[in-house]
Design a protein around this motif. Structure first.
Motif, short mmCIF file in Angstrom:
data_model
loop_
_atom_site.label_atom_id
_atom_site.label_comp_id
_atom_site.label_asym_id
_atom_site.label_seq_id
_atom_site.Cartn_x
_atom_site.Cartn_y
_atom_site.Cartn_z
N GLU A 183 -50.55 17.67 55.78
CA GLU A 183 -50.79 16.81 54.63
C GLU A 183 -51.58 17.55 53.56
N VAL A 184 -52.65 18.24 53.96
CA VAL A 184 -53.51 18.94 53.01
C VAL A 184 -52.78 20.11 52.34
N ASN A 185 -52.09 20.93 53.14
CA ASN A 185 -51.50 22.17 52.63
C ASN A 185 -50.17 21.97 51.93
N GLU A 186 -49.40 20.93 52.32
CA GLU A 186 -48.06 20.76 51.78
C GLU A 186 -47.92 19.53 50.90
N CYS A 230 -53.27 7.90 55.74
CA CYS A 230 -54.38 8.85 55.71
C CYS A 230 -54.42 9.55 54.36
N GLY A 231 -55.62 9.85 53.90
CA GLY A 231 -55.77 10.60 52.66
C GLY A 231 -57.04 11.43 52.69
N ASN A 232 -56.92 12.71 52.36
CA ASN A 232 -58.07 13.60 52.32
C ASN A 232 -58.85 13.37 51.04
N GLU A 233 -60.12 13.01 51.18
CA GLU A 233 -60.93 12.69 50.00
C GLU A 233 -61.08 13.87 49.06
N THR A 240 -58.84 16.58 48.70
CA THR A 240 -57.61 17.11 48.11
C THR A 240 -56.74 16.02 47.49
N MET A 241 -56.71 14.85 48.09
CA MET A 241 -55.92 13.75 47.55
C MET A 241 -56.77 12.86 46.65
N GLY A 242 -57.98 12.58 47.08
CA GLY A 242 -58.88 11.72 46.32
C GLY A 242 -58.76 10.27 46.76
N GLU A 289 -59.14 7.42 45.05
CA GLU A 289 -58.41 6.51 44.17
C GLU A 289 -56.90 6.65 44.35
N THR A 290 -56.44 7.88 44.57
CA THR A 290 -55.02 8.09 44.82
C THR A 290 -54.60 7.44 46.13
N LEU A 291 -55.41 7.63 47.17
CA LEU A 291 -55.12 7.00 48.46
C LEU A 291 -55.06 5.49 48.31
N TYR A 292 -56.03 4.91 47.63
CA TYR A 292 -56.04 3.46 47.44
C TYR A 292 -54.81 2.99 46.66
N HIS A 293 -54.39 3.79 45.70
CA HIS A 293 -53.20 3.45 44.91
C HIS A 293 -51.95 3.42 45.80
#
Length: 395
Positions: free
Chosen positions: A143-146, A162-165, A167-169, A171-175
């Motif tokens: 997820e992080v690398n690709e 799942c969302g990496n705070e 690299t993804m952030g 707010e993006t995860l919540y969206h």
């Protein structure tokens, strides 16, 4: 009105033995608290002991109190389910007859995954029932690398992302979770909750979930005791994931917890304040950290941590306060699989003004809690709710 303040604390998943219909849920013999007691070497819970927990449930390490200070009984669930939302909603008056959809065996349908990929712009990986920590170890680096997106489920009716705070952030995860919640409103995909599962770390062995989890639940199917209290002008203060479970319905103040110990500290701090109404607390770590991960030792230690914080709360209770301790379902850490278990739950009630105490008759529904609270404040329960008050039995 006898009580100005009522505190309801849910020890998430602390079941006390199988319900009569547990076989229908493939849970014959499940007993969360009983099997923890049989497994662990020690269970130091003097405050729960004095309130009567060991009088309600036989425990290997804990003797029944000679003169228990609380009222106690077992409660059965009237609803058709064994999940968080069903249990909490029933406490506040809603009976759920149609269980939420699960996708445990085969993952989510291709049509849902395709639409979620299209809307989020990321390739989805996972799409299976898994432990949150295990799936991070398996797929976190990808997820992080690709730039992929981990989507998974469990034995519950949930879609988790799942969302990496870093690299993804967040707010993006919540969206992405908001998109998933919109999509899963369709009847054939209708899960109880979409859950954001944020984490930090860059490689296997370093991934760690954070406390910024957020649940996107369905709204209750009707008004509850919480709505009735709020509409009547009373405070309804939530601690932990209560606000998520009820999607803010009937809540006047919400407090996010980082852990169950933190949730108890928040409840202690609230007890030092003046308010009139209900403080409703959920302590999720019993379930999330120990029940689902099948760790009876960790679960037992969590109960001991709770008991210490309970010892800090009890002296703060006023003569016109009522404390209710309960659970929403079982999650036997010694049982097969990783699912919740269909069990009875404890009901323990205590007020410094009580002149009596002891065992009450087993309840056929969790809804006695909401009905009792509404009765105390002279508020009518909403039409269509269930439950009968036992206020007159707490003397």
């Amino acid at each position: 009105m006898r009580f100005n303040r009522i505190f309801v604390i849910v020890l998430d998943s602390l079941g006390i033995g199988p319900m009569a219909d547990s076989a229908r849920f493939d849970d014959t013999g499940a007993d969360t608290l009983g099997h923890i007691s049989e497994t662990v070497e020690h269970l130091d819970i003097p405050n729960l002991q004095r309130l009567g927990l060991a009088n309600l449930k036989a425990l290997k390490q804990v003797k029944p109190a000679e003169h228990p200070e609380g009222y106690f009984m077992a409660m059965n669930e009237a609803s058709n389910g064994k999940d968080t939302m069903t249990g909490h909603w029933e406490m506040m008056g809603i009976r759920t007859d149609k269980p939420f959809i699960t996708f445990t065996e085969h993952g989510f349908p291709k049509e849902l995954i395709d639409e979620l990929e299209k809307r989020c712009g990321r390739k989805i990986i996972g799409n299976k029932a898994a432990s949150g920590t295990e799936i991070l170890e398996e797929l976190g680096e990808q997820e992080v690398n690709e730039g992929k997106l981990i989507v998974y489920t469990s034995a519950d009716s949930v879609l988790q992302i799942c969302g990496n705070e870093e690299t993804m952030g967040l707010e993006t995860l919540y969206h992405y979770c908001e998109i998933a919640r919109e999509l899963t409103m369709r009847d054939e995909w209708r899960v109880g909750r979409v859950i954001a599962r944020p984490y930090v770390g860059k490689k296997r062995g370093e991934f760690k979930r954070t406390s910024n989890r957020h649940d996107y639940a369905l709204k209750p199917t009707g008004p509850t005791a919480l709505n009735a209290l709020k509409d009547a002008g009373y405070d309804v203060i939530s601690v932990g994931k209560i606000n998520d479970i009820f999607v803010g319905e009937g809540i006047t103040e919400s407090n996010h917890s980082d852990s169950s110990v933190h949730g108890m500290q928040q409840t202690i701090d609230i007890a030092k304040r003046d308010f009139k109404g209900l403080c409703f607390t959920n302590l999720v770590d019993f379930d999330a950290l120990w029940g689902h991960r099948r760790n009876p030792v960790g679960y037992g230690e969590e109960i001991e941590k709770f008991d210490k914080k309970l010892g800090e709360l009890l002296p703060l209770l006023r003569e016109d306060d009522l404390l209710i301790l309960t659970a929403d379902h079982g999650n036997d850490p010694t049982y097969k699989g990783t699912d919740h278990t269909r069990e009875q739950v404890p009901f323990i009630a205590y007020s410094p003004s009580d002149t009596e105490s002891g065992k009450l008759d087993t309840s056929d529904t969790f809804a006695v809690i909401g009905a009792t609270i509404a009765d105390n404040f002279g508020v009518k329960m909403p039409e269509g709710t269930i439950g009968t008050s036992i206020l007159d039995q707490i003397k």
